[in-house]
Design an enzyme around this catalytic site. Structure first.
Site, PDB file in Angstrom:
ATOM      1  N   HIS A  76       1.465   9.467  -5.848  1.00 31.56           N
ATOM      2  CA  HIS A  76       2.206   9.560  -6.711  1.00 31.56           C
ATOM      3  C   HIS A  76       2.071  10.065  -8.261  1.00 31.56           C
ATOM      4  CE1 HIS A  76       5.561   7.083  -3.871  1.00 31.56           C
ATOM      5  NE2 HIS A  76       4.102   5.924  -3.975  1.00 31.56           N
ATOM      6  N   ASP A  93       2.502   8.037   4.561  1.00 29.68           N
ATOM      7  CA  ASP A  93       3.166   7.292   3.645  1.00 29.68           C
ATOM      8  C   ASP A  93       4.590   6.824   3.735  1.00 29.68           C
ATOM      9  OD1 ASP A  93       1.983   4.901   1.162  1.00 29.68           O
ATOM     10  OD2 ASP A  93       3.694   5.152   0.911  1.00 29.68           O
ATOM     11  N   HIS A 108       6.680   6.017   1.937  1.00 34.82           N
ATOM     12  CA  HIS A 108       7.167   6.998   0.266  1.00 34.82           C
ATOM     13  C   HIS A 108       6.247   7.926   0.125  1.00 34.82           C
ATOM     14  CE1 HIS A 108       6.227   2.806  -0.548  1.00 34.82           C
ATOM     15  NE2 HIS A 108       7.342   2.073  -1.162  1.00 34.82           N
ATOM     16  N   ASP A 128       2.305   1.215   4.961  1.00 32.67           N
ATOM     17  CA  ASP A 128       3.273   0.797   4.521  1.00 32.67           C
ATOM     18  C   ASP A 128       4.588   0.810   5.559  1.00 32.67           C
ATOM     19  OD1 ASP A 128       3.314   2.784   2.744  1.00 32.67           O
ATOM     20  OD2 ASP A 128       3.377   2.176   1.442  1.00 32.67           O
TER      21      ASP A 128
HETATM   22  C1  OKS Z   1       8.427  -1.240  -8.255  1.00 30.55           C
HETATM   23  C2  OKS Z   1       7.896  -0.728  -6.642  1.00 30.55           C
HETATM   24  C3  OKS Z   1       8.389   0.364  -6.312  1.00 30.55           C
HETATM   25  C4  OKS Z   1       7.254   0.884  -5.531  1.00 30.55           C
HETATM   26  C5  OKS Z   1       5.949   1.302  -5.075  1.00 30.55           C
HETATM   27  C6  OKS Z   1       5.736   2.195  -4.044  1.00 30.55           C
HETATM   28  C7  OKS Z   1       4.087   2.307  -4.066  1.00 30.55           C
HETATM   29  C8  OKS Z   1       3.218   3.201  -2.959  1.00 30.55           C
HETATM   30  N1  OKS Z   1       8.227  -0.918  -9.383  1.00 30.55           N
HETATM   31  N2  OKS Z   1       3.718   4.159  -2.714  1.00 30.55           N
HETATM   32  O1  OKS Z   1       3.076   4.853  -1.324  1.00 30.55           O
HETATM   33  O2  OKS Z   1       3.848   2.585  -1.660  1.00 30.55           O
HETATM   34 ZN    ZN Z   2       3.747   3.784  -0.191  1.00 32.06          ZN
END
Ligand code: OKS
Ligand code: ZN
Length: 345
Positions: free
Chosen positions: A162, A198, A200, A287
């Site tokens: 991210h 991933d 996300h 995840d």
């Molecule tokens: C809420 C958290 C949002 C999710 C973050 C995801 C992190 C992740 N404040 N990214 O691949 O696993």
């Molecule tokens: Zn993730």
């Protein structure tokens, strides 16, 4: 498989994050890397410390001002008030629509807003050192692979995908996958593909390479209409300028089952083959696991063996970089399953 790990990851250990309006213990916890390291050792994978300084690569994927901010952030937080040693800084104001991001304020927490996409990425005393060690680990794996190793795995945290050109977010600070891809380019690979599996969308990696034709970004992820990071990851994002056609997003509905996920993987892999990649970076988020506490895909532990087998069929020098995955006790097994599937194919 050769793997790279450093205990310095544990220097990044913020206590809490915001979740549904409350402070809760961080999902992205120190134990994640500990479980992965233990599983690597138990399974007989070779584990070495980072041996490459990523500093020359970092400004190729992140802005110098962001890097300087991140490296100095904790010292500046402490300078505001010594009692801040017991507190975590969070941004509270962001330069969104109609506000000016081009006139950077001098105040620390305002700058934190400039350099953050969310309030979900807490900084602590050891954040820079841990994140830098992770980037060094990614650069190390890239060197091994560019020197002839078939594949290498980076067992690192905090994650990276991210983190964009000049911002942190989603638990990420330095984009380890982008560092690995850039390091592979620097070592002579003409075209590098990043495959982000991933749950996300890897908005940071996409942004870093969006206008480049030499690094292709392919991502399968939960549909951003309902899933973090919400504001990027749609199918119509195909790259821009010289990078047009070199970005592929394959969003799937939350709740997607393994069959649909593997169909999307096949579509992404076909595009990587057509691109003519000479090296591959896999942003290996785990995840997508059926028991992950914050995600909604349904992959089983055995499906991670299949994932490794499929990735091996690309027949490319491959760097795996750990991203998300919060079912902590299963994380080691799931990571090792990907590596074992890859090596069995
Ligand atoms: C809420 C958290 C949002 C999710 C973050 C995801 C992190 C992740 N404040 N990214 O691949 O696993
Ligand atoms: Zn993730």
């Amino acid at each position: 498989m050769r793997t790279v790990f450093t205990p310095l990851h544990a220097l990044h250990a913020p206590a809490t994050e915001f979740f549904r309006g409350e402070r809760v213990p961080c999902f992205e916890k120190v134990d994640r890397a500990r479980y992965v390291h233990e599983a690597l050792v138990a399974r007989g994978h070779r584990v070495d410390a980072p041996e490459v300084d990523s500093r020359p690569v970092l400004p190729q994927v992140h802005g110098e001002r962001y890097l300087a901010f991140l490296e100095s952030a904790w010292a500046r937080w402490l300078a505001l008030d010594p009692a801040n040693a017991e507190r975590q800084p969070f941004p509270s104001t962001w330069p969104i629509r109609t506000l000016r991001a081009d006139r950077e304020p001098s105040e620390f927490s305002a700058q934190l807003g400039v350099y953050s996409m969310d309030n979900g990425t807490p900084i602590c005393a050891g954040t820079w050192d841990a994140a830098k060690a992770g980037a060094d680990a990614a650069a190390t794996a890239a060197r091994w692979v560019s020197q002839g190793e078939r594949a290498a795995f980076v067992a690192t945290r905090p994650p990276g995908h991210h983190a964009g050109p000049d911002f942190m977010g989603g638990y990420c600070f330095l984009n380890n996958a982008a560092v690995a891809a850039q390091a592979l380019r620097n070592a002579g690979a003409a075209r590098v593909a990043v495959l982000d599996v991933d749950y996300h969308h890897g908005n940071g990696t996409q942004a870093i390479f969006y206008e480049r034709a030499d690094v292709q970004f392919v991502s399968l992820h939960g549909d951003p209409r309902t899933e973090f990071p919400f504001f990027l990851g749609h199918a119509d994002e195909v790259g821009a300028g010289a990078g047009q056609g070199f970005n592929l997003n394959l969003p799937l509905p939350a709740g997607a089952l393994a069959d649909a996920w593997f169909d999307a993987l096949a579509a992404g892999m076909a595009r990587i083959r057509a691109f003519g990649a000479e090296a591959l970076v896999v942003s290996l988020g785990l995840d997508t696991f059926e028991h992950d506490p914050i995600s909604k895909f349904k992959l089983s532990s055995d499906d991670f063996l299949r994932l490794g087998e499929r990735v091996a069929s690309l027949d490319l020098p491959t760097v795996f970089v750990l991203e998300g995955g919060y079912a902590v006790e299963a994380l080691g097994q799931n990571a090792v399953n990907v590596l074992d599937g890859f090596e069995s194919a």
